[in-house]
Design a protein around this motif. Sequence first.
Motif, PDB file in Angstrom:
ATOM      1  N   MET A   1       0.853  -1.201   0.000  1.00 50.94           N
ATOM      2  CA  MET A   1       0.000   0.000   0.000  1.00 50.94           C
ATOM      3  C   MET A   1       0.886   1.248   0.000  1.00 50.94           C
ATOM      4  O   MET A   1       1.853   1.313   0.758  1.00 50.94           O
ATOM      5  CB  MET A   1      -0.897  -0.011   1.234  1.00 50.94           C
ATOM      6  CG  MET A   1      -2.133   0.818   1.076  1.00 50.94           C
ATOM      7  SD  MET A   1      -3.235   0.604   2.478  1.00 50.94           S
ATOM      8  CE  MET A   1      -4.047  -0.924   2.073  1.00 50.94           C
ATOM      9  N   GLU A   3       2.519   4.892   0.569  1.00 50.98           N
ATOM     10  CA  GLU A   3       2.560   5.830   1.689  1.00 50.98           C
ATOM     11  C   GLU A   3       1.542   6.945   1.491  1.00 50.98           C
ATOM     12  O   GLU A   3       0.934   7.440   2.439  1.00 50.98           O
ATOM     13  CB  GLU A   3       3.972   6.439   1.833  1.00 50.98           C
ATOM     14  CG  GLU A   3       5.034   5.432   2.208  1.00 50.98           C
ATOM     15  CD  GLU A   3       4.877   4.907   3.636  1.00 50.98           C
ATOM     16  OE1 GLU A   3       4.516   5.688   4.518  1.00 50.98           O
ATOM     17  OE2 GLU A   3       5.103   3.695   3.851  1.00 50.98           O
ATOM     18  N   LEU A   6      -1.756   5.716   2.622  1.00 52.00           N
ATOM     19  CA  LEU A   6      -1.779   5.613   4.082  1.00 52.00           C
ATOM     20  C   LEU A   6      -1.918   6.996   4.719  1.00 52.00           C
ATOM     21  O   LEU A   6      -2.656   7.171   5.685  1.00 52.00           O
ATOM     22  CB  LEU A   6      -0.508   4.912   4.583  1.00 52.00           C
ATOM     23  CG  LEU A   6      -0.410   3.426   4.200  1.00 52.00           C
ATOM     24  CD1 LEU A   6       0.980   2.879   4.510  1.00 52.00           C
ATOM     25  CD2 LEU A   6      -1.461   2.606   4.933  1.00 52.00           C
ATOM     26  N   ASP A   7      -1.234   7.972   4.145  1.00 51.42           N
ATOM     27  CA  ASP A   7      -1.379   9.357   4.634  1.00 51.42           C
ATOM     28  C   ASP A   7      -2.841   9.798   4.540  1.00 51.42           C
ATOM     29  O   ASP A   7      -3.389  10.397   5.467  1.00 51.42           O
ATOM     30  CB  ASP A   7      -0.524  10.328   3.803  1.00 51.42           C
ATOM     31  CG  ASP A   7       0.959  10.171   4.088  1.00 51.42           C
ATOM     32  OD1 ASP A   7       1.300   9.536   5.119  1.00 51.42           O
ATOM     33  OD2 ASP A   7       1.765  10.674   3.287  1.00 51.42           O
ATOM     34  N   LEU A   9      -5.537   7.939   4.388  1.00 49.96           N
ATOM     35  CA  LEU A   9      -6.386   7.203   5.335  1.00 49.96           C
ATOM     36  C   LEU A   9      -6.255   7.789   6.738  1.00 49.96           C
ATOM     37  O   LEU A   9      -7.256   7.960   7.449  1.00 49.96           O
ATOM     38  CB  LEU A   9      -5.991   5.718   5.355  1.00 49.96           C
ATOM     39  CG  LEU A   9      -6.379   4.913   4.113  1.00 49.96           C
ATOM     40  CD1 LEU A   9      -5.708   3.544   4.157  1.00 49.96           C
ATOM     41  CD2 LEU A   9      -7.895   4.763   4.008  1.00 49.96           C
ATOM     42  N   GLU A  10      -5.034   8.097   7.120  1.00 43.43           N
ATOM     43  CA  GLU A  10      -4.840   8.655   8.466  1.00 43.43           C
ATOM     44  C   GLU A  10      -5.472  10.029   8.610  1.00 43.43           C
ATOM     45  O   GLU A  10      -6.053  10.342   9.655  1.00 43.43           O
ATOM     46  CB  GLU A  10      -3.348   8.691   8.820  1.00 43.43           C
ATOM     47  CG  GLU A  10      -2.867   7.304   9.218  1.00 43.43           C
ATOM     48  CD  GLU A  10      -1.426   7.270   9.699  1.00 43.43           C
ATOM     49  OE1 GLU A  10      -0.676   8.217   9.386  1.00 43.43           O
ATOM     50  OE2 GLU A  10      -1.060   6.291  10.364  1.00 43.43           O
ATOM     51  N   LEU A  13      -9.073   9.400   9.141  1.00 46.76           N
ATOM     52  CA  LEU A  13      -9.350   8.861  10.477  1.00 46.76           C
ATOM     53  C   LEU A  13      -9.212   9.933  11.547  1.00 46.76           C
ATOM     54  O   LEU A  13      -9.994   9.964  12.503  1.00 46.76           O
ATOM     55  CB  LEU A  13      -8.421   7.674  10.777  1.00 46.76           C
ATOM     56  CG  LEU A  13      -8.783   6.387  10.033  1.00 46.76           C
ATOM     57  CD1 LEU A  13      -7.731   5.314  10.279  1.00 46.76           C
ATOM     58  CD2 LEU A  13     -10.162   5.865  10.452  1.00 46.76           C
ATOM     59  N   ASP A  14      -8.265  10.837  11.374  1.00 49.45           N
ATOM     60  CA  ASP A  14      -8.130  11.950  12.330  1.00 49.45           C
ATOM     61  C   ASP A  14      -9.431  12.753  12.361  1.00 49.45           C
ATOM     62  O   ASP A  14      -9.934  13.126  13.420  1.00 49.45           O
ATOM     63  CB  ASP A  14      -6.976  12.879  11.927  1.00 49.45           C
ATOM     64  CG  ASP A  14      -5.617  12.234  12.185  1.00 49.45           C
ATOM     65  OD1 ASP A  14      -5.572  11.216  12.901  1.00 49.45           O
ATOM     66  OD2 ASP A  14      -4.618  12.749  11.647  1.00 49.45           O
ATOM     67  N   LEU A 223      -9.317  -1.029   3.054  1.00 54.13           N
ATOM     68  CA  LEU A 223      -9.282  -0.091   4.170  1.00 54.13           C
ATOM     69  C   LEU A 223      -9.983   1.206   3.799  1.00 54.13           C
ATOM     70  O   LEU A 223     -10.674   1.810   4.626  1.00 54.13           O
ATOM     71  CB  LEU A 223      -7.830   0.202   4.563  1.00 54.13           C
ATOM     72  CG  LEU A 223      -7.106  -0.907   5.330  1.00 54.13           C
ATOM     73  CD1 LEU A 223      -5.716  -0.415   5.712  1.00 54.13           C
ATOM     74  CD2 LEU A 223      -7.890  -1.286   6.577  1.00 54.13           C
TER      75      LEU A 223
END
Lengths: 445, 217
Positions: A1, A3, A6-7, A9-10, A13-14, A223
């Motif tokens: 996956m 980066e 992933l950034d 997604l985070e 989520l924040d 995800l």
Amino acid sequence: MSEHLLDALEAHLDSIELRIARQASHEAIERLQRSYCYFIDKGLWTAASDLFADDATGEWGQSGVYRGKERIRSYLALRGPEGLGQGELNTHITCQAIITVADDNMSAKARWRSDNMHCTDGTGSWSEGTYENIYVNDGGVWKIASMHYYVTLICDYDKGWIAGDIPMDPPSETLPPDAPPTEVYESLPGAYLPAYHYPNPVTGEQPKKPDLPELPESGEDTLADAVAALSTRVERLEDQRACEKLQRSYGFYVDKAMWNDVSDLFVDDSTLEIGGRGVFLGKKRVLEYMGIGLGPTGPQREQVINHQQFQGIVTVAEDGKTARGRWRAFVIGGSSWAPVNWGDCLYENHYKKVDGVWVMDKLHAPFTMYTLYTDGWHKATTPNTRPESFPPPPDLAPTVVYLTYPNYYCEPFHYPNPVTGKEAPPPNPAAGGVANMADFASEES
Amino acid sequence: MSAERQERIEARIAQLNAEMQKREDYQAIIRLQRAYGFYIDKGYWREASDLFTEDATYEQGVDGVFIGRERIHQVIVKLSGGNPGPGLPFGQLYERFQLQPVITVSDDGQSAFGRWHELAMLGQYGEHAEWGEGVYENRYRKEGGVWKISALHYFPNFVAPYEGGWAVLKPVEGDWRSPELADFPPDAPPTVNYKPFPDQFTVPFHYPHPVTGKAVA
């Protein structure tokens, strides 16, 4: 996956984490304010004042301002010793919350109302008023930072409002406040408009949405899909609260004859149908209904038109574009030139989201019961309104013709039974009559 | 490194799903009790009793405890005057507002408590009218993903005549059980004995003080 993904997604989520935390804060503030009223109901002054932050302020009617938890406790205890004595009644029923949690989740403001029943020295009274409070998130524990209760009316039980208005107490001489009243006003027969902490939910500035990177759409249980599904769940809850805010604002605006703000909750293809007066099409006609039918704009001396919005059940459609709401209005109405009454009214309303903003789509308010204060509902009831009994005339005939109390009408429930999932059947054919309902009962009942 | 971050994200999603579930549970329980009120208002006794678990209990005032959904249906019908519904006969007003919820969901998300305030407008046209006021301390349980009422306990503070209101009420003496239940004994005696207004009684709080965390008298 990657980066990069992933950034993204985070970041989502924040944002979701904060939105869920702000929903939890709504719950905590509801608990605080409702507990305050449960505590003062029973003269639990210490428990009530312990809900306040150490440096909080409190102001009730024309009491002036008390600073600090201890002074607030002393003020509350002016009513009497801890716990109520025999025959003392101090019931505060608090409702109609409009809670605005700050973007950073560290503070909040809220407008509430409470209906109060009192008894002292064998004399009964009613009172009602509005709160505009501030709350603070103190390391994860929400506390009341500022309570300001504005009295709308206090009245003798036997005489009712208008005829039996009782003025607010002046600042105490035995326990003088730390500062004089911040706003000097008169309760009924006076008229006063406590400022709203929030703008009109439709025409006012909208809450800002965070600028987030787009997530890939896959539909394959990734995800990103899980994050998107979670975001939708939060959004539906935010939608529900937005519809509740819309409906409760409607009530607060009607209370104070703020007809422009009332009609601004509607759009050009909305409808309004209240009692038996027929259907009014579009926000312009809503304004005419209010302004021509119900009197001048703004709160008037010697008049009360409280439309208290209680017990809402809001159901948001899965796609988040429409919603329904069943509510009741507890009406305290009358003036020195028109009948003084109690009213009880139901709503089955439709809401819709237009350009991201929830608006009234159809307001439908069948009356349950209206009675004269001087008589009570066992002696006098006001028949349902009709188009010809009300200026202006409607655009369309009533969608349903029914009788109000002492007869019976049940507006169908927009939701299935929350447990069985079944639709409620129509009423027993003998409902509203004097025939034995058992003779007409279906197997299922 | 990417794999580690991915795992952290998965764990966060799981944790936030659980947080979101708490919010949804809170709303579902409020909806359940408000739906109960809207059914009772209009004489929908079957719909109201269907909101209870099979083994639920129902207790009001000092009437004692009724156990099981079917008995609850019967007692709801009896207390409202005996008509089978759905609906109310001519002249009956039975408006029971369900207000001011304080809901506490258990850590495992499977049960909950709720405190509510009731304001009631009751009466029979041409005969009598009353104001009612009281507090509920109820329990709820999640069964198969659906919240149900597992124990309803209503503590009426008063039912006062419209004429004169609560100021004319006299202390109750002796047995103040509901006359509608004279021929309908409960399955168990009252769990709490108290006297309504003008006597004083504070319905015990199911939850600790929201700020101090201590029990409230």
